[in-house]
Write an enzyme that holds these catalytic residues in place. Structure first.
Site, mmCIF file in Angstrom:
data_model
loop_
_atom_site.group_PDB
_atom_site.id
_atom_site.type_symbol
_atom_site.label_atom_id
_atom_site.label_comp_id
_atom_site.label_asym_id
_atom_site.label_seq_id
_atom_site.Cartn_x
_atom_site.Cartn_y
_atom_site.Cartn_z
ATOM 1 N N CYS A 1 -24.869 -26.531 30.888
ATOM 2 C CA CYS A 1 -24.438 -25.268 30.282
ATOM 3 C C CYS A 1 -23.421 -24.556 31.187
ATOM 4 O O CYS A 1 -22.325 -25.063 31.368
ATOM 5 C CB CYS A 1 -25.645 -24.396 29.941
ATOM 6 S SG CYS A 1 -25.230 -23.026 28.844
ATOM 7 N N HIS B 1 -28.303 -27.783 26.371
ATOM 8 C CA HIS B 1 -29.422 -27.756 27.316
ATOM 9 C C HIS B 1 -30.227 -29.044 27.171
ATOM 10 O O HIS B 1 -31.034 -29.174 26.256
ATOM 11 C CB HIS B 1 -30.292 -26.527 27.061
ATOM 12 C CG HIS B 1 -29.666 -25.264 27.562
ATOM 13 N ND1 HIS B 1 -29.803 -24.844 28.857
ATOM 14 C CD2 HIS B 1 -28.857 -24.367 26.966
ATOM 15 C CE1 HIS B 1 -29.125 -23.728 29.050
ATOM 16 N NE2 HIS B 1 -28.535 -23.411 27.904
ATOM 17 N N GLU C 1 -32.636 -29.937 28.823
ATOM 18 C CA GLU C 1 -34.054 -29.668 29.054
ATOM 19 C C GLU C 1 -34.715 -28.989 27.856
ATOM 20 O O GLU C 1 -35.923 -28.788 27.845
ATOM 21 C CB GLU C 1 -34.218 -28.817 30.327
ATOM 22 C CG GLU C 1 -33.856 -27.338 30.202
ATOM 23 C CD GLU C 1 -32.346 -27.048 30.182
ATOM 24 O OE1 GLU C 1 -31.539 -27.988 30.077
ATOM 25 O OE2 GLU C 1 -31.986 -25.859 30.247
#
Lengths: 203, 266
Positions: A80, A181, A183
């Protein structure tokens, strides 16, 4: 051991939890003095590019990371804002980035689009870089960004469209970054993170 | 193309997910970890987690539960309830939230929105508003008043004005939660939702009242929302028949042509 760079407003712990979920040894690193056992780096990011650059500079990261990553070849993943600060310049706070890859970061036009872009968007894969091994075009990832990057074709690994195409994944050899993202993008994101963890290891 | 999100909003009490009707009569659905893990398996796009008593009990949000959930679920997690300071925001984000949701506290102290946006970026700050239909007045021209404290206290503020102000102060997303429709399964309040999507440029989320796929489609197509909160339809014990995320998405895509994140085969 993977070092997840921890700074004031990053979401380093979320990345750490995702690495734990795929069984990758990782820990938070708060300063370059704390990296003796680290052989690859993740720079997570939420928040503004100028604030992020300031935090990195205060902790002495730019010179250290340049030596380890750009010159030393350690695998690096920016996420990001961690993608945006790799480039030459960001309009967010009118700040110069690390300049490892050539490109610009600009703001989405809120006259035409709802900003921030927030949600799941698909990627168009442009490269055979190992970070995207097994990731088909039209895979969906979670994006949250008001600013977007453009880079040269050589470093462009995947694009996404919001109003116009922008850089979703960029990279050159051991330097890699995703605008989405990893994650927080479910199994698809964890697959990209796994590719990063395995980057440069013998199959 | 950016897809319309389906978000599960969980009202959490002492580690359990509960479901209210018009903000009252909460009944227990199940423990939060199990409920969230199930929704993640179903490929929900996002989860909002509200510690609904933190504010009333004047205690900090249940961070351990947030952390347990965040360790199992790798999609965006928004956390709200009882957030009173930047320090609270840091703790919640460290525990694994992507976004902070503020509701009553944002009304009581709007500066918190700006402080949060400056510290973490606008995308991190969600303002959720409880709105109730009233007779329009000079002070409340939209005919929708903002309430706080679990719909128990009315503020005299106009809902559309509050949405504009929240955006100006740094909110990155706005949840419009209809008190009249909450838990009724009768559909979102499209009037106020549309008024707010027209008034702001940040993404708006419809909340309160979804009982069918048609309700979700109407919020997207008539009220221009970026996301819809679905709760009852997925897990309320009050529903006669529950629906899966896959069923919702299939109908939204095929019957209404709404672009959603496709379900990926496991």
């Amino acid at each position: 051991m993977i070092g997840v760079i921890s700074y004031q407003t990053g979401n380093a712990r979320s990345v750490l939890r995702a690495l734990a979920a795929i069984g990758a040894p990782a820990r938070l690193v708060a300063s370059p003095d704390d990296c003796d056992d680290i052989d690859r780096f993740v720079l997570p990011g939420v928040g503004a590019a100028d604030v992020t650059m300031k935090s990195l500079e205060e902790a002495g990261w730019p010179d250290y990371l340049r030596a380890r990553v750009v010159e030393g070849g350690a695998p690096f993943l920016g996420v990001c804002v961690g993608l945006q600060v790799l480039l030459d310049h960001s309009a967010e706070g009118d700040v110069d980035g690390l300049g490892w890859l050539s490109g610009e970061v600009r703001e989405f036009p809120s006259s035409e689009l709802r900003v921030p872009q927030m949600g799941w968007n698909s990627v168009d894969v442009k490269s055979t870089h190992p970070l995207l091994a097994g990731v088909p075009s039209d895979s969906y990832f979670y994006f949250v960004n008001s600013y977007f990057a453009t880079v040269g074709d050589d470093d462009l690994l995947a694009t996404t469209e919001y109003g116009a195409p922008f850089a979703a994944v960029i990279g050159r050899d051991n330097i890699m970054a995703t605008q989405f993202h990893v994650e927080k993008s479910g199994p698809a994101g964890l697959a990209v993170l796994t590719n990063f963890v395995n980057f440069g290891k013998a199959a | 193309m950016l897809t319309t999100r389906l978000i599960a909003c969980l009202d959490v009490v002492e580690g359990n997910v509960t479901k209210a009707r018009r903000f009252e009569d909460n009944i227990v659905v199940g423990d939060v970890e199990t409920v969230v893990a199930g929704l993640y398996q179903q490929q929900i796009d996002e989860v909002i987690f509200y510690d609904i008593l933190a504010s009333a009990q004047n205690r900090r949000i249940d961070l351990e539960t947030v952390e347990r959930v965040a360790s199992r679920v790798f999609i965006p997690l928004t956390v709200g309830g009882g957030i009173k300071s930047l320090e609270d925001m840091h703790l919640v984000l460290d525990a694994g939230a992507e976004k902070i949701s503020m509701d009553s506290m944002a009304v009581k102290n709007p500066e918190l929105i700006t402080q949060g946006a400056n510290e973490f970026g606008r995308q991190c700050i969600v303002v959720s508003m409880q709105v109730k239909r009233v007779v329009p007045t000079a002070a409340i021209p939209s005919g929708y008043e903002v309430a706080i404290n679990g719909a128990r206290v009315f503020t005299g503020m106009d809902a559309v004005e509050w949405a504009r102000k929240a955006e100006a102060m740094g909110a990155g997303e706005i949840v419009v939660n209809s008190i009249d429709q909450d838990g009724t399964h009768q559909g979102y309040d499209l009037t106020i939702t549309k008024a707010i999507t027209d008034a702001v440029r940040v993404p708006v989320i419809a909340s309160g009242g979804a009982g069918t796929v048609a309700h979700i489609a109407a919020a997207v197509q008539e009220a221009d929302v970026s996301a819809a909160i679905v709760s009852s339809i997925l897990y309320s014990p009050r529903m006669e028949k529950l629906t899966t995320v896959a069923e919702l998405k299939a109908e939204l895509a095929h019957d209404y042509g709404i672009h959603v994140r496709p379900i990926v085969a496991a």
